[in-house]
Design an enzyme around this catalytic site. Structure first.
Site, PDB file in Angstrom:
ATOM      1  N   GLU A  96      -7.222 -22.236  46.399  1.00  0.00           N
ATOM      2  CA  GLU A  96      -8.479 -22.757  46.922  1.00  0.00           C
ATOM      3  C   GLU A  96      -8.356 -24.215  47.343  1.00  0.00           C
ATOM      4  O   GLU A  96      -7.562 -24.972  46.793  1.00  0.00           O
ATOM      5  CB  GLU A  96      -9.568 -22.638  45.851  1.00  0.00           C
ATOM      6  CG  GLU A  96     -10.015 -21.205  45.673  1.00  0.00           C
ATOM      7  CD  GLU A  96     -10.863 -21.033  44.434  1.00  0.00           C
ATOM      8  OE1 GLU A  96     -12.028 -20.631  44.583  1.00  0.00           O
ATOM      9  OE2 GLU A  96     -10.368 -21.297  43.328  1.00  0.00           O
ATOM     10  N   CYS A 109      -9.813 -31.644  48.909  1.00  0.00           N
ATOM     11  CA  CYS A 109      -9.175 -31.547  47.587  1.00  0.00           C
ATOM     12  C   CYS A 109      -8.246 -30.339  47.631  1.00  0.00           C
ATOM     13  O   CYS A 109      -8.704 -29.208  47.743  1.00  0.00           O
ATOM     14  CB  CYS A 109     -10.275 -31.373  46.537  1.00  0.00           C
ATOM     15  SG  CYS A 109      -9.643 -31.068  44.884  1.00  0.00           S
ATOM     16  N   CYS A 116      -1.338 -22.942  37.146  1.00  0.00           N
ATOM     17  CA  CYS A 116      -0.889 -24.181  36.509  1.00  0.00           C
ATOM     18  C   CYS A 116      -0.393 -23.833  35.118  1.00  0.00           C
ATOM     19  O   CYS A 116      -0.912 -22.934  34.477  1.00  0.00           O
ATOM     20  CB  CYS A 116      -2.074 -25.158  36.421  1.00  0.00           C
ATOM     21  SG  CYS A 116      -1.634 -26.772  35.718  1.00  0.00           S
ATOM     22  N   CYS A 120      -4.507 -27.213  29.908  1.00  0.00           N
ATOM     23  CA  CYS A 120      -5.622 -28.047  29.432  1.00  0.00           C
ATOM     24  C   CYS A 120      -6.781 -27.165  28.949  1.00  0.00           C
ATOM     25  O   CYS A 120      -7.125 -26.162  29.584  1.00  0.00           O
ATOM     26  CB  CYS A 120      -6.103 -28.991  30.535  1.00  0.00           C
ATOM     27  SG  CYS A 120      -4.844 -30.197  31.007  1.00  0.00           S
ATOM     28  N   CYS A 123      -9.932 -26.437  31.414  1.00  0.00           N
ATOM     29  CA  CYS A 123      -9.711 -26.203  32.845  1.00  0.00           C
ATOM     30  C   CYS A 123      -9.503 -24.721  33.148  1.00  0.00           C
ATOM     31  O   CYS A 123      -8.747 -24.042  32.442  1.00  0.00           O
ATOM     32  CB  CYS A 123      -8.490 -27.014  33.293  1.00  0.00           C
ATOM     33  SG  CYS A 123      -8.144 -26.835  35.043  1.00  0.00           S
ATOM     34  N   SER A 218      -5.145 -38.224  34.445  1.00  0.00           N
ATOM     35  CA  SER A 218      -6.159 -37.539  33.645  1.00  0.00           C
ATOM     36  C   SER A 218      -5.934 -37.902  32.196  1.00  0.00           C
ATOM     37  O   SER A 218      -5.042 -37.367  31.554  1.00  0.00           O
ATOM     38  CB  SER A 218      -6.035 -36.029  33.850  1.00  0.00           C
ATOM     39  OG  SER A 218      -6.220 -35.729  35.214  1.00  0.00           O
ATOM     40  N   CYS A 337     -14.658 -29.947  39.726  1.00  0.00           N
ATOM     41  CA  CYS A 337     -13.382 -30.146  39.030  1.00  0.00           C
ATOM     42  C   CYS A 337     -13.159 -29.108  37.946  1.00  0.00           C
ATOM     43  O   CYS A 337     -14.020 -28.875  37.112  1.00  0.00           O
ATOM     44  CB  CYS A 337     -13.361 -31.503  38.337  1.00  0.00           C
ATOM     45  SG  CYS A 337     -13.266 -32.832  39.471  1.00  0.00           S
TER      46      CYS A 337
HETATM   47  N1  SAH Z   1      -3.143 -31.340  37.270  1.00  0.00           N
HETATM   48  C1  SAH Z   1      -3.731 -32.532  37.774  1.00  0.00           C
HETATM   49  C2  SAH Z   1      -4.706 -32.338  38.921  1.00  0.00           C
HETATM   50  C3  SAH Z   1      -5.670 -31.180  38.868  1.00  0.00           C
HETATM   51  S1  SAH Z   1      -7.190 -31.269  38.030  1.00  0.00           S
HETATM   52  C4  SAH Z   1      -4.370 -33.312  36.663  1.00  0.00           C
HETATM   53  O1  SAH Z   1      -4.342 -32.872  35.522  1.00  0.00           O
HETATM   54  O2  SAH Z   1      -4.854 -34.411  36.904  1.00  0.00           O
HETATM   55  C5  SAH Z   1      -8.159 -32.566  38.690  1.00  0.00           C
HETATM   56  C6  SAH Z   1      -9.019 -33.209  37.604  1.00  0.00           C
HETATM   57  O3  SAH Z   1     -10.054 -32.329  37.134  1.00  0.00           O
HETATM   58  C7  SAH Z   1      -8.221 -33.606  36.389  1.00  0.00           C
HETATM   59  O4  SAH Z   1      -8.633 -34.869  35.952  1.00  0.00           O
HETATM   60  C8  SAH Z   1      -8.647 -32.550  35.388  1.00  0.00           C
HETATM   61  O5  SAH Z   1      -8.400 -32.938  34.063  1.00  0.00           O
HETATM   62  C9  SAH Z   1     -10.102 -32.397  35.726  1.00  0.00           C
HETATM   63  N2  SAH Z   1     -10.751 -31.208  35.171  1.00  0.00           N
HETATM   64  C10 SAH Z   1     -10.199 -30.016  34.900  1.00  0.00           C
HETATM   65  N3  SAH Z   1     -11.120 -29.186  34.389  1.00  0.00           N
HETATM   66  C11 SAH Z   1     -12.286 -29.868  34.352  1.00  0.00           C
HETATM   67  C12 SAH Z   1     -13.604 -29.537  33.951  1.00  0.00           C
HETATM   68  N4  SAH Z   1     -13.908 -28.340  33.468  1.00  0.00           N
HETATM   69  N5  SAH Z   1     -14.559 -30.489  34.070  1.00  0.00           N
HETATM   70  C13 SAH Z   1     -14.261 -31.715  34.570  1.00  0.00           C
HETATM   71  N6  SAH Z   1     -13.043 -32.072  34.986  1.00  0.00           N
HETATM   72  C14 SAH Z   1     -12.063 -31.165  34.852  1.00  0.00           C
END
Ligand code: SAH
Length: 355
Positions: A96, A109, A116, A120, A123, A218, A337
């Site tokens: 996406e 974006c 991935c 996390c 996520c 992050s 995000c």
């Molecule tokens: N892998 C990379 C980029 C992808 S995620 C990273 O970790 O930075 C982009 C951002 O969205 C990251 O800061 C991630 O931690 C955040 N993110 C992921 N899930 C989220 C959620 N449920 N709510 C808010 N931010 C989230």
């Protein structure tokens, strides 16, 4: 290729590589420029390169592929005009891309991997693990085709979609050089942000390239105990190691780091966390982006209250740390995000979504 092996991906070649390839086929150098410009405009095959002689188009088609993404679904947020596009990749996988509209232009974006493997806890993109890296041409096509499908001019790129960009380091760097090429899409490095969960070797390698893009890290917690709970990668690269890498990055490139901080209720949003974070960042020139967690049903974690976010932001700014609270664009279409996920691919396709 004529010998029956797989054709090469012409769209992942950098301008000088393309020139070398075409020169080795006995073609004049200017042909490479023509081909590169066509590719950057989003042609889906060599027949679209109408100012090339037919014989040359046939020769190229025998040797090379032009990998393209096919739009499968398009959703537009009724709230803020954010668009989410689901693409089918040449091998049938899906990813996406999100387009956000701001007063100063559109930001795309993009995803850097199919899935991935960072795991996390908040996520959705990591739920099915990592399937594969995206090719540079596929990331480039996310940018080009999002512009074409939405009719918007893309002015900024953020590598914040599905995947961990530094886990696909070579592919991402090649993509950056492609999208930055003056003859191509031509987006300046200062209009590009790369977000990472904090892979230290990757941050150091990126610093060495001194690309002038914005590095977002992050962080999501100022201490190892909280951070490891939210981000398993922290067991490998703890907060100190990540912060040291950020300091090295800043020294090498002169570019300030932007820290992402998703506020998770009663987990990383307490006054103690705010004070710890302020103490760590005071005087570093870093910028903090707070965002209330976007609720992902599979994950069970809750967003912080608005009051908590305000108090947290105040503790930081009172310590001289610059902080912004990010809006959650596209949340009504699961485009915010951390909400991008492969399950979307299973929803039925509607022709009208593409119109
Ligand atoms: N892998 C990379 C980029 C992808 S995620 C990273 O970790 O930075 C982009 C951002 O969205 C990251 O800061 C991630 O931690 C955040 N993110 C992921 N899930 C989220 C959620 N449920 N709510 C808010 N931010 C989230």
């Amino acid at each position: 290729m004529p010998d029956g092996t797989q054709k090469r991906d012409i769209k992942s070649l950098l301008p000088d590589e393309l020139r070398a390839e075409l020169t080795s086929l006995g073609l004049p150098g200017y042909r490479a420029g023509q081909v590169f410009r066509w590719l950057s405009r989003g042609v889906t095959g060599f027949d679209g390169m109408t100012d090339l002689p037919k014989a040359l188009r046939d020769t190229l088609a025998e040797r090379y592929d032009v990998p393209c993404l096919t739009p499968e679904r398009r959703q537009t947020s009724a709230r803020d005009g954010t668009e989410k596009l689901l693409w089918r990749l040449p091998d049938g996988e899906t990813v996406e891309t999100v387009l956000m509209r701001y007063k100063h232009g559109s930001t795309v974006c993009i995803s850097s991997q199919v899935g991935c493997r960072m795991g996390c806890a908040f996520c959705a993109s990591t739920l099915g693990g990592r399937v594969r890296d995206l090719a540079p041409s596929e990331m480039l096509d996310e940018v080009i085709r999002t512009g074409l499908v939405t009719g918007q001019t893309v002015s900024n790129i953020v590598l914040m979609g599905i995947g961990e960009p530094l886990d696909n380091f070579d592919g991402v760097v090649r993509f950056l050089r492609l999208v930055n090429a003056p003859d191509g899409v031509n987006i300046g490095m200062r209009h590009i942000s790369l977000s990472t969960c904090g892979l230290v070797e990757g941050i150091d390698a990126l610093a060495e390239l001194d690309l002038q893009l914005t590095l977002s890290v992050s962080l999501h917690a100022p201490d190892d105990e909280t951070r490891t709970r939210l981000m398993p990668i922290n067991a490998k690269y703890g907060v100190d190691a990540v912060m040291d890498a950020c300091a090295r990055y800043f020294r090498r490139t002169g570019r300030r780091i932007s820290f992402e901080y998703a506020m998770v209720r009663d987990t990383n949003d307490t006054p103690r966390h705010a004070a710890l974070l302020a103490a760590r960042l005071r005087g570093t020139g870093a910028h903090v982006n707070l965002i209330r967690l976007n609720y992902v049903s599979e994950r069970g974690l809750m967003p912080s209250t608005e009051t908590r976010v305000r108090e947290f932001a105040k503790t930081l700014s009172d310590s001289g740390v610059t902080v912004t609270v990010r809006r959650r664009l596209g949340s009504d279409i699961d485009a915010a995000c951390g909400q991008l996920r492969r399950a979307d691919a299973k929803k039925p396709l509607a022709k009208k979504d593409m119109e």
